[in-house]
Design an enzyme around this catalytic site. Structure first.
Site, PDB file in Angstrom:
ATOM      1  CB  CYS A 151      -0.934   0.126   1.561  1.00  0.00           C
ATOM      2  SG  CYS A 151      -2.574   0.675   1.020  1.00  0.00           S
ATOM      3  CD  GLU A 179      -2.136  -6.720   4.278  1.00  0.00           C
ATOM      4  OE1 GLU A 179      -2.236  -5.956   4.701  1.00  0.00           O
ATOM      5  OE2 GLU A 179      -1.159  -7.213   4.096  1.00  0.00           O
ATOM      6  CG  HIS A 220      -4.122  -3.538   1.993  1.00  0.00           C
ATOM      7  ND1 HIS A 220      -3.152  -3.303   3.011  1.00  0.00           N
ATOM      8  CD2 HIS A 220      -4.582  -2.508   1.590  1.00  0.00           C
ATOM      9  CE1 HIS A 220      -2.958  -1.769   3.392  1.00  0.00           C
ATOM     10  NE2 HIS A 220      -4.150  -1.192   2.226  1.00  0.00           N
TER      11      HIS A 220
END
Length: 231
Positions: free
Chosen positions: A86, A203, A201
């Site tokens: 990011c 995750e 992202h």
């Protein structure tokens, strides 16, 4: 059967980012993640993750205050694994135009700009770009994702984005993946040597995002035989 080694992963803490979710994803991928703002850890870890959310200029100020700018540069130039996420992707660039003009880490030549708030037809575009969007391989011969954290993912895999600004590399050859939002084609992932970065992202991107972390673990172990093949 031998147990795979757990590579050490330094998750850089400069006070801007959800470090818990990144560390949790690393642990699920069998990496020994730890949060740090120590330059020595950046130099010694098997891999370094540079996550972050927020303003570019503030992030660079905090990296400088903690003495992390040169260790990050030196690690990348030495060809050792660095992964930006990011804001971490944007910080790799030469400069950003977010709330003024700010110098970045300069690991990849190019700038960071804001999405236009209207498309080419004059229709409004909601900024920030929030939600799931597909990441695409750049055109060209071979598999551009081979040997990268995106190895083995299908072209067009959906990942989760939250951003108002995006990187514009000067050299199109460093673009690892691209996306489209509001009529703008933008760089959604970068590769320069052993430095990688994602605007999305992983995750927060479900099972496919976790595959990215498992591939990072293989790269951190130096196990090319564990890196997935083309999907």
């Amino acid at each position: 059967m031998s147990v795979p080694t757990r590579p050490t992963v330094a998750v850089v803490d400069y006070g801007m980012g959800n470090l818990f979710s990144v560390c949790h994803a690393c642990e699920r991928a069998e990496m020994g993640a730890f949060v740090t703002d120590r330059p020595a850890d950046v130099a010694s870890a098997d891999a370094v993750l540079l996550p972050g959310v927020g303003a570019f200029g503030d992030a660079m100020d905090r990296l400088r205050e903690r003495g992390l700018v040169e260790p990050l540069r030196e690690r990348s130039r030495a060809g050792r694994l660095v992964v930006g996420i990011c804001l971490g992707q944007q910080l790799l660039m030469t400069e950003s135009h977010e709330f003024g003009r700010h110098r970045g880490l300069g690991l990849i030549e190019g700038d960071v700009v804001r999405f236009a708030e209207t498309d080419r037809a004059g229709r409004p575009v909601k900024v920030p770009h929030v939600g799931w969007d597909r990441v695409r391989r750049p055109a060209g011969a071979g598999d551009p994702w081979a040997g990268s954290p995106l190895a083995g993912l299908p072209d067009g895999t959906a990942m989760y984005f939250v951003h108002s600004f995006y990187a514009r590399p000067a050299d199109p050859r460093v673009v690892l993946a691209w996306g489209r939002y509001g009529g703008t084609e933008f760089c959604s992932a970068l590769r320069a040597g052993n430095t990688f970065a994602f605007q999305f992202h992983p995750e927060r991107s479900g099972p496919e995002g976790m595959r990215v972390y498992h591939t990072i673990a293989a790269l951190a172990r130096g196990r090319s035989d564990e890196v997935p093949r083309a999907a």
